[in-house]
Write an enzyme that holds these catalytic residues in place. Sequence first.
Site, PDB file in Angstrom:
ATOM      1  CB  CYS A  46      73.504 -34.375  42.264  1.00 56.19           C
ATOM      2  SG  CYS A  46      73.506 -36.125  41.833  1.00 56.19           S
ATOM      3  CD  GLU A  49      74.648 -46.424  41.898  1.00 57.85           C
ATOM      4  OE1 GLU A  49      73.881 -46.334  40.923  1.00 57.85           O
ATOM      5  OE2 GLU A  49      75.746 -45.861  41.928  1.00 57.85           O
TER       6      GLU A  49
HETATM    7  N1  LIG Z   1      74.665 -44.103  39.350  1.00 57.65           N
HETATM    8  C1  LIG Z   1      74.675 -43.103  40.377  1.00 57.65           C
HETATM    9  C2  LIG Z   1      75.207 -41.800  39.800  1.00 57.65           C
HETATM   10  C3  LIG Z   1      75.387 -40.737  40.881  1.00 57.65           C
HETATM   11  C4  LIG Z   1      76.366 -39.668  40.433  1.00 57.65           C
HETATM   12  O1  LIG Z   1      76.972 -39.736  39.350  1.00 57.65           O
HETATM   13  N2  LIG Z   1      76.528 -38.662  41.299  1.00 57.65           N
HETATM   14  C5  LIG Z   1      77.490 -37.605  41.007  1.00 57.65           C
HETATM   15  C6  LIG Z   1      76.890 -36.221  41.255  1.00 57.65           C
HETATM   16  S1  LIG Z   1      75.478 -35.951  40.239  1.00 57.65           S
HETATM   17  C7  LIG Z   1      78.657 -37.716  41.965  1.00 57.65           C
HETATM   18  O2  LIG Z   1      78.475 -37.959  43.132  1.00 57.65           O
HETATM   19  N3  LIG Z   1      79.868 -37.491  41.444  1.00 57.65           N
HETATM   20  C8  LIG Z   1      81.044 -37.453  42.265  1.00 57.65           C
HETATM   21  C9  LIG Z   1      82.078 -38.403  41.818  1.00 57.65           C
HETATM   22  O3  LIG Z   1      81.832 -39.204  40.904  1.00 57.65           O
HETATM   23  O4  LIG Z   1      83.182 -38.348  42.365  1.00 57.65           O
HETATM   24  C10 LIG Z   1      73.272 -42.930  40.957  1.00 57.65           C
HETATM   25  O5  LIG Z   1      72.306 -43.198  40.217  1.00 57.65           O
HETATM   26  O6  LIG Z   1      73.144 -42.575  42.138  1.00 57.65           O
END
Ligand SMILES: N[C@@H](CCC(=O)N[C@@H](CS)C(=O)NCC(=O)O)C(=O)O
Length: 227
Positions: free
Chosen positions: A13, A65
């Site tokens: 990630c 976040e």
């Molecule tokens: N806007 C969030 C994005 C975080 C994100 O997209 N994380 C992904 C992994 S890189 C996630 O957890 N995806 C799992 C899901 O959406 O179910 C941040 O900046 O923390």
Amino acid sequence: MATNLTLISHPLCPYVQRAAIVLAEKHIPFERIDIDLANKPDWFLALSPLGKTPLLLVDGQPVFESAVICEYLEDTTPHQLHPADPLVRAQHRGWIEFASSVLGVIAGLYGAQTEPALATRVAELRSKFATLEAALGEGPYFAGSPFSIVDAAFGPVFRYFDVFDTVEDFGVFEATPKVRQWRAALRQRASVKNAVSADYPELLRTFLARRDSALSARMTVEACAIG
Ligand SMILES: N[C@@H](CCC(=O)N[C@@H](CS)C(=O)NCC(=O)O)C(=O)O
């Protein structure tokens, strides 16, 4: 500052990497727990309103976040990474959001189903990096500042291309010499290097190859070509 920090993480990630880089830059000890995002544990879902990594547990209290996690760390620990001037600080926050938009295009690139869709994403990336080029100063870090949270946000962006380059050079940095220099400087920075495990390139290659995409098709062809 709380004494007990746990970063709930996923090995690939890029948003987790931002938080890990900021923690490393500030020399803050923390525990890192990787979870399987394809099979999210119940305890994680109970703590994480959006069900996404990163999640920072501060003495057990969740902060979610990545941008908010970085701001929290900035508010509660010494060695400031944000600029002191409120206007420049606001601009940095904007560029951190810009990094998120580049990550969105990168996801579109590796998910593109067809060659034309892939080409569209490559063109979008060229345009994003041309915009960024105009915002860069002398370097080595963002806009001539000392290492900042904008650098923490772009280190993970550039890391994707270290692996993409092993499949094909999409030429997205051809017209952006300052971005190229910045990418090279971030690649050398210990906090950026250490934000992922040693097997990250292999994990990412496996992740990319398993997608049913134009990029994974190129990887299959490449594998055939070498044996
Ligand atoms: N806007 C969030 C994005 C975080 C994100 O997209 N994380 C992904 C992994 S890189 C996630 O957890 N995806 C799992 C899901 O959406 O179910 C941040 O900046 O923390």
